[in-house]
Scaffold this motif. Structure first.
Motif, mmCIF file in Angstrom:
data_model
loop_
_atom_site.group_PDB
_atom_site.id
_atom_site.type_symbol
_atom_site.label_atom_id
_atom_site.label_comp_id
_atom_site.label_asym_id
_atom_site.label_seq_id
_atom_site.Cartn_x
_atom_site.Cartn_y
_atom_site.Cartn_z
ATOM 1 N N UNK A 226 -6.321 16.964 -3.701
ATOM 2 C CA UNK A 226 -6.027 15.530 -3.877
ATOM 3 C C UNK A 226 -4.590 15.217 -3.501
ATOM 4 N N UNK A 227 -3.688 16.133 -3.887
ATOM 5 C CA UNK A 227 -2.276 15.942 -3.551
ATOM 6 C C UNK A 227 -2.077 15.959 -2.036
ATOM 7 N N UNK B 276 0.832 -1.210 0.000
ATOM 8 C CA UNK B 276 0.000 0.000 0.000
ATOM 9 C C UNK B 276 0.863 1.257 0.000
ATOM 10 N N UNK B 277 2.007 1.192 0.683
ATOM 11 C CA UNK B 277 2.941 2.319 0.713
ATOM 12 C C UNK B 277 3.461 2.623 -0.693
ATOM 13 N N UNK C 211 -2.160 10.411 3.381
ATOM 14 C CA UNK C 211 -2.283 8.946 3.389
ATOM 15 C C UNK C 211 -0.918 8.279 3.325
ATOM 16 N N UNK C 212 -0.007 8.860 2.530
ATOM 17 C CA UNK C 212 1.339 8.300 2.435
ATOM 18 C C UNK C 212 2.069 8.420 3.766
ATOM 19 N N UNK C 213 1.895 9.564 4.429
ATOM 20 C CA UNK C 213 2.539 9.751 5.734
ATOM 21 C C UNK C 213 1.998 8.752 6.753
ATOM 22 N N UNK C 214 0.684 8.541 6.714
ATOM 23 C CA UNK C 214 0.061 7.576 7.631
ATOM 24 C C UNK C 214 0.578 6.164 7.365
ATOM 25 N N UNK C 215 0.690 5.804 6.066
ATOM 26 C CA UNK C 215 1.198 4.480 5.705
ATOM 27 C C UNK C 215 2.641 4.305 6.152
#
Length: 201
Positions: A161-162, A103-104, A168-172
């Motif tokens: 969106x960015x 997912x990352x 989301x990327x930081x959370x992942x």
């Protein structure tokens, strides 16, 4: 490597039966452990009683042999039960880590695509603004302003969106780091228990 191994079609077929197999093995090991514990208590009591009575040497050796076997079975079943639980936990953590890494990677690709699209739209917006500045008629200005507003809205939408994708990327990333720390702690605990096992042996 583990992610490639777990994506083999054989594992997806076995996954249905994995929990049943795990529970069956746990129940079997617990039964063996309890039986060995019962045997150790039984022969320990007999060992003390017979030693007090001072019976013949052959019977005493036979009881000692059975006591040794029951103790051996107790240690084997106990360590097998413990190592089976450790194996289950390790497989679970490896699976979670593989999913989080996948997912990352997907989120990173999505962020890169969104950034490129935003840059492209911003470049097109600048070109359109330059072209509109060169053409100065009233109707064209009105339609240019509408186009400009539309492009601004698209740019704002892409920026949102960015931002969402970056969050989301930081959370992942945080989840992957947490799982890595958890697996390292499990590895240290496993090493410590193996050292204790070696000392006990």
């Amino acid at each position: 490597r583990w992610q490639k191994i777990f994506t083999i079609s054989l594992w997806s077929k076995l996954a249905v039966f994995w929990n049943k197999m795990f529970l069956t093995t746990i129940i079997l090991l617990i039964v063996l452990f309890l039986d060995a514990f019962r045997e150790v208590r039984k022969y320990s009591a007999v060992h003390i009683n017979e030693k007090a009575v001072n019976i013949n040497t052959n019977a005493f050796d036979h009881i000692q042999m059975k006591l040794f076997r029951s103790q051996r079975n107790l240690y084997l079943s106990g360590f097998s039960l413990f190592l089976w639980l450790v194996l289950r936990r390790t497989v679970t953590l490896l699976t979670e880590l593989a999913k989080e890494m996948a997912s990352h990677t997907a989120l990173e690709t999505q962020v890169i695509n969104a950034t490129e699209a935003a840059k492209k739209y911003m470049a097109e917006n600048e070109k359109l603004q330059e072209a509109l500045n060169e053409q100065g008629s009233g109707k064209k200005k009105g339609s240019a302003e509408a186009t400009d507003e539309k492009l601004k809205k698209e740019v704002e939408h892409l920026k949102e969106e960015l931002q969402k994708t970056s969050t989301a990327l930081h959370k992942a990333n945080n989840e992957v780091i947490a799982i890595k720390k958890q697996s390292e702690g499990l590895k240290r605990e496993y090493d410590r228990l193996m050292k204790e096992h070696e000392q006990l042996q």
